[in-house]
Write a protein that holds these residues in place. Structure first.
Motif, PDB file in Angstrom:
ATOM      1  N   SER A   1      -4.246  -9.459  28.255  1.00 41.68           N
ATOM      2  CA  SER A   1      -5.243  -8.932  27.323  1.00 41.68           C
ATOM      3  C   SER A   1      -5.837  -7.626  27.824  1.00 41.68           C
ATOM      4  O   SER A   1      -6.295  -6.807  27.040  1.00 41.68           O
ATOM      5  N   SER A   2      -5.830  -7.416  29.152  1.00 37.97           N
ATOM      6  CA  SER A   2      -6.315  -6.163  29.742  1.00 37.97           C
ATOM      7  C   SER A   2      -5.724  -6.032  31.136  1.00 37.97           C
ATOM      8  O   SER A   2      -5.244  -7.010  31.706  1.00 37.97           O
TER       9      SER A   2
ATOM     10  N   ALA B   1      -1.544  -5.716  26.547  1.00 34.43           N
ATOM     11  CA  ALA B   1      -2.162  -4.409  26.757  1.00 34.43           C
ATOM     12  C   ALA B   1      -1.353  -3.594  27.761  1.00 34.43           C
ATOM     13  O   ALA B   1      -1.273  -2.375  27.664  1.00 34.43           O
ATOM     14  N   GLN B   2      -0.747  -4.267  28.710  1.00 33.73           N
ATOM     15  CA  GLN B   2       0.109  -3.652  29.719  1.00 33.73           C
ATOM     16  C   GLN B   2       1.282  -4.605  29.895  1.00 33.73           C
ATOM     17  O   GLN B   2       1.081  -5.795  30.129  1.00 33.73           O
TER      18      GLN B   2
END
Length: 112
Positions: free
Chosen positions: A24-25, A9-10
């Motif tokens: 994942s986040s 995600a980043q």
């Protein structure tokens, strides 16, 4: 490419403080260990507990990037760092580093 986690995600790289793996986040950061370079189109290798020697240069990585034994000649042990390299770009990091914000890094998550 690809496994069960999708793409980060980043896109983060880090020294030994963050575990390697899928982000994942933003709330669960990991240091991506499945990157590919958009410039040379090759994998980005991750080397734990070391920094690149100052003498490591473009020709060194171009000729040796996939040869672990030759790469070790330019690694200096440091338990807090992780060094990354593809055939055209290299970096040693201790702290969390956002790849997207670094214009010198042309790396992307290849999927987990």
């Amino acid at each position: 490419e690809g496994g069960n986690g999708g793409k980060c995600a980043q896109l983060i790289i880090s020294g030994m403080k963050l575990p390697a793996g899928w982000t994942s986040s933003a709330m669960r950061p990991n240091s991506c260990d499945r990157m590919k370079c958009n410039k040379c189109d090759l994998a980005v290798y991750r080397h734990e507990n070391c920094i690149w020697d100052k003498t490591a240069d473009y020709l060194f990585f171009r000729n040796n990037f996939s040869n672990e034994e030759n790469l070790k000649e330019r690694m200096i042990y440091d338990p807090e760092y992780v060094s990354y390299a593809c055939q055209c770009t290299w970096i040693s990091v201790k702290e969390k580093h956002l790849v997207e914000k670094d214009e010198d890094l042309h790396w992307r998550c290849a999927g987990h």
